[in-house]
Design an enzyme around this catalytic site. Sequence first.
Site, PDB file in Angstrom:
ATOM      1  N   ARG A  18       0.821  -1.210   0.000  1.00 45.46           N
ATOM      2  CA  ARG A  18       0.000   0.000   0.000  1.00 45.46           C
ATOM      3  C   ARG A  18       0.862   1.270   0.000  1.00 45.46           C
ATOM      4  O   ARG A  18       0.605   2.180  -0.789  1.00 45.46           O
ATOM      5  CB  ARG A  18      -1.004  -0.018   1.143  1.00 45.46           C
ATOM      6  N   ASN A  36      -6.787  -3.154   1.654  1.00 47.98           N
ATOM      7  CA  ASN A  36      -6.607  -4.603   1.668  1.00 47.98           C
ATOM      8  C   ASN A  36      -7.967  -5.279   1.693  1.00 47.98           C
ATOM      9  O   ASN A  36      -8.876  -4.829   2.377  1.00 47.98           O
ATOM     10  CB  ASN A  36      -5.841  -5.043   2.929  1.00 47.98           C
TER      11      ASN A  36
END
Lengths: 752, 334
Positions: A18, A36
């Site tokens: 990320r 996620n």
Amino acid sequence: MKRAKIYVNGIVQGVGFRPFIHKLITEYNLKGWVKNTSNGVEIEVEGECVNIKKFIDDIDKKKPKLSVIESLEYSFFDDLVGYKDFTIIKSTDNVSKFTLISPDVATCDDCLRELKDKNDRRYGFPFINCTNCGPRFTIIKDVPYDRDKTTMKNFIMCNSCQKEYQDIEDRRYHAQPNCCFECGPELFYIDSHNNIIKDKVIDCVKQELKMGKILAIKGIGGFHLACDAKNKETVERLRLLKNREEKPFALMCRDLDTVNAICNITEDEKEFLTSFRRPIVLLRKKNNSFDYISVDNNYLGVMLPYTPVHHLLFDDDLDVLVMTSANNKDCPIIKDNDEAIENLDGVADGFLLNNRDIHIRCDDSLLYVFEGKEYFIRRSRGYTPFPIKVNFECEDTLSCGAEQKASFCLLKQNYAFLSQHIGDLKNIETYNHYTQQIEHFRRLFDINPKKVVCDYHPDYMSTEYAINFAKKHNCDIFMVQHHHAHMASCMADNNLDSNVIALTWDGTGLGLDNTLWGGEILYGNYKEFERRATIKRINLVGGDVATKEIYRIGYDLLYQSLGYLESNIIENKNSSVIKKMLENNINIYKTSSIGRLFDGVSAILGLKSVVSYEGQGAILIEKYADFNEDCNYSFSLDTMGITEFNWIPMIKEIVYDIENGVKRETICAKFMNTLVLFAVLVAEQIKQETECIDVVLSGGVFQNMYLLNKIKIKLMEKGFNVYTHRRVSTNDEGISLGQIAVVANGGGIKCV
Amino acid sequence: MDDIITLSYGSGGKKTSHLIEDIILPSLSCDELNKLSDGAVLDVFSNKIAFSTDSFVVSPYFFPGGDIGKLAVCGTVNDLSVCGAKPEYLSLSLIIEEGFKIEELKKIIKSIEETSKICNVKIVTGDTKVVEKGKGDGIYINTSGIGRLIYEDLGKDKISEGDAVIVTGCIGDHGAAIMASRNNLVDEFNVKSDCAPVYELAQCILQYGDKVKIMRDPTRGGVATTLNEFVENSEFTIEISEEKIPINVETNNLCEILGIDPLYSANEGKILAIVDSSVAENVVNDLRKIELGKDAAIIGYVTKNFPSKVVLHTNLGGKRVLSKLTGAQLPRIC
Ligand SMILES: [Fe+3]
Ligand SMILES: [Mg+2]
Ligand SMILES: [Zn+2]
Ligand SMILES: [Zn+2]
């Protein structure tokens, strides 16, 4: 302007994915979010269409090196939401509870550059690391992964380090082990007079190595014993002290050029040598100059430096070091300073230590490069604890592996978490290490097994563990036959799920008929199997002792083949008793093992009569075999019941060849070619009956590269698809994956 | 899991435990039996006695160092002795196969007579049965015995950390001798069964009163199996050192060639005792004054390092687990 939704599946969590997306997005001026999900990462972006496309291209191209992208799907939309910025959204819906933990990563090029840069604030700093490199698995005590839960906890970051840590633009953004001279661990050296040296430690240590000293060096997953590999005298002293007569030592070379000087390396091998995982790669020797390092084979186990300390040790006069794991006989690798000082007293002339604790032991990985992929002898540092993604799913399951090359495996969803190298469980310290690692893995990855799987051998320590575990946690217990597990392991390794022909050749494993198997050709799938072919039984005179004293097996082969023992082929003081044992069936165990057949032939050829380490007999046969030899010996296939390879004609011809002075290069090759032919014949038989053309190869015997290559070639010539291991070891270390695969697919013997 | 009783159920290892604990005990459970010690300690008409029984099936029935008769007396006498009792009375039951030579039977009876004299026990009741040819292996003997309890505070529950483990002599001789004579190896190896009464040795150890924790005679399954019985389901470990274990050279040679671990080989005249470490050296010194105890040694200690396990510190520096085996020593090296 377009809006796009992107789904990335694979290993993309816990690998800095990320933050990577967050950074990448700024290059393309896109807005939106990333989060996620239960099976990967979901991204939504808005911006110029070309930018979005470039961005998507870059995801795969520039992805964090620990990530594995299995699928990347996207779709474009015309309607816009009107995002103002880009955010990382906290995971919400059914996100799987486990986070992946990175293996330890070799020092990266950026860090290496800084390490050698006189103007850098970390010039010569032995613990330099960043987001892309450094210790991980071995320092993590618990999850979630942050500094407080690692052995870096005691080192409070200085202001400069803290700044790097918080800056998303910095290479050390959220690098948990980040540190520097001011705030990090310290290196020190204890010499043979117990002087503690803290100044110019590296210079001092290099001096010692150059003088022929043997040093204990604290690494990432444990201690090494190191010495100058070019100093034969020292290497021989190390052999004496370690009680290791002939077993090869691993080497660490300064750089690729140094490796090139002693080994022939292919482009593929180069890639693995320099990969961030830094395994020991088995490479072909260029000449005999290092025969005292590995006398029994044509390979040298070589790795490149993977910690800053390693990099600092080398120079022009010190470019190849012996780097062998430091441990007591059969015990786990030593990891603590006190442990090292206590246990290596009398072996090491000095100790290169530091005050950062190693929490988890992890040995160096060891592999061949076969067809451009890893071919593991030992899967450990650099790979563990990354899961293996498999093509089946099951409730949480624990499999306990075999015994001598123990490993365990925990399955959660379709992720198989395989342990690092553990060792021989008969040793109590190794067994303790094993039980502790099972607990550690369960906690790290939040796995609560409902099923436990073990081998069919009732006296393996792993079986005992499984039974106790099942009692304690009230779960079902399943036994999986050893060779079925080998077969399933290779199937799972290659994501196969329909019926296969399996060559499962190894030392010994207990068969369903309670005799010892080891030369089996199976047909079946995860759930069930048929034993289609095997080899004529060999008598293990005295049981396991015959694995060490392989002349016993040589005797049996000769006795069964010729009917008498009055042969000058093997000489030994125990001959008469061995003969009596054979004649009267005293403490004889029958086995259909190909591993033992190798031992026996090795003894008959006079290559070795008592081995000093496991597999030595077979290794010698491989060493001498002439790959260009294409002939084979006679054999017969007995077809009463399951097909049986009768080796008597072969042994007779080997004896004839020996007596007629045929070169051992020829004999060794012809012997293995015979086994290849046997395998091909049986595979063709099964193919005729079943139309199956998929063959898997598994078991310790396939650590033999001659046999592996030849069988693969010959089977492919006949139109078979041949699958070999690539993600787990072909020896018993890979068994735990197979055990889990069998039970997850409804196989195995449920115990009540 | 098995449908039938296999030979491994008689090896003294895990399968034997399964036979006893899962098949026999559930129906016949009582306080005295549940202890599974060598003999039961009973209160009979306000006298404390020990009561034990043993059956003997051995082939051949004459072996170097003894015969089945001597074995039958020693076996029960030794069980009583390690319970802390003085053996007094035995029963004798013979099951003889049709065709057995009377000459040999006489020799066996003679041996029973001599051994019971040495042990100072009386055979006070008996039984004989003859079975058809092919329905028995020559001769089976059962003896049961009663002894007067002299010392009653022995038990696994007395074991504590730091205690010493003592063996009263060289290990594995009986098993080795049987192997040798069964397989015509007596010419190559001069091995002899240690078959002998251990009463005197037991008394010698018991002088130390409550410093003695437990005693056993490590017969079937050998020293390793008996040590496992001491620590199973407990928090304790027994750690023994290979270099400290007394063993006859010939026995060791035979075991090495046959591939047998002497630690799992039977003894018929030895005691394994766990005693407080403060008296261990004295116990050993006293034992060594007795002919049968001349090789007595402290072979290890009780620790808490690896709960419920028996660990052997090998001469090479390893620490190998000695577990209770399922049956025979099945090869396991892959
Ligand atoms: Fe195997
Ligand atoms: Mg008894
Ligand atoms: Zn770095
Ligand atoms: Zn700092």
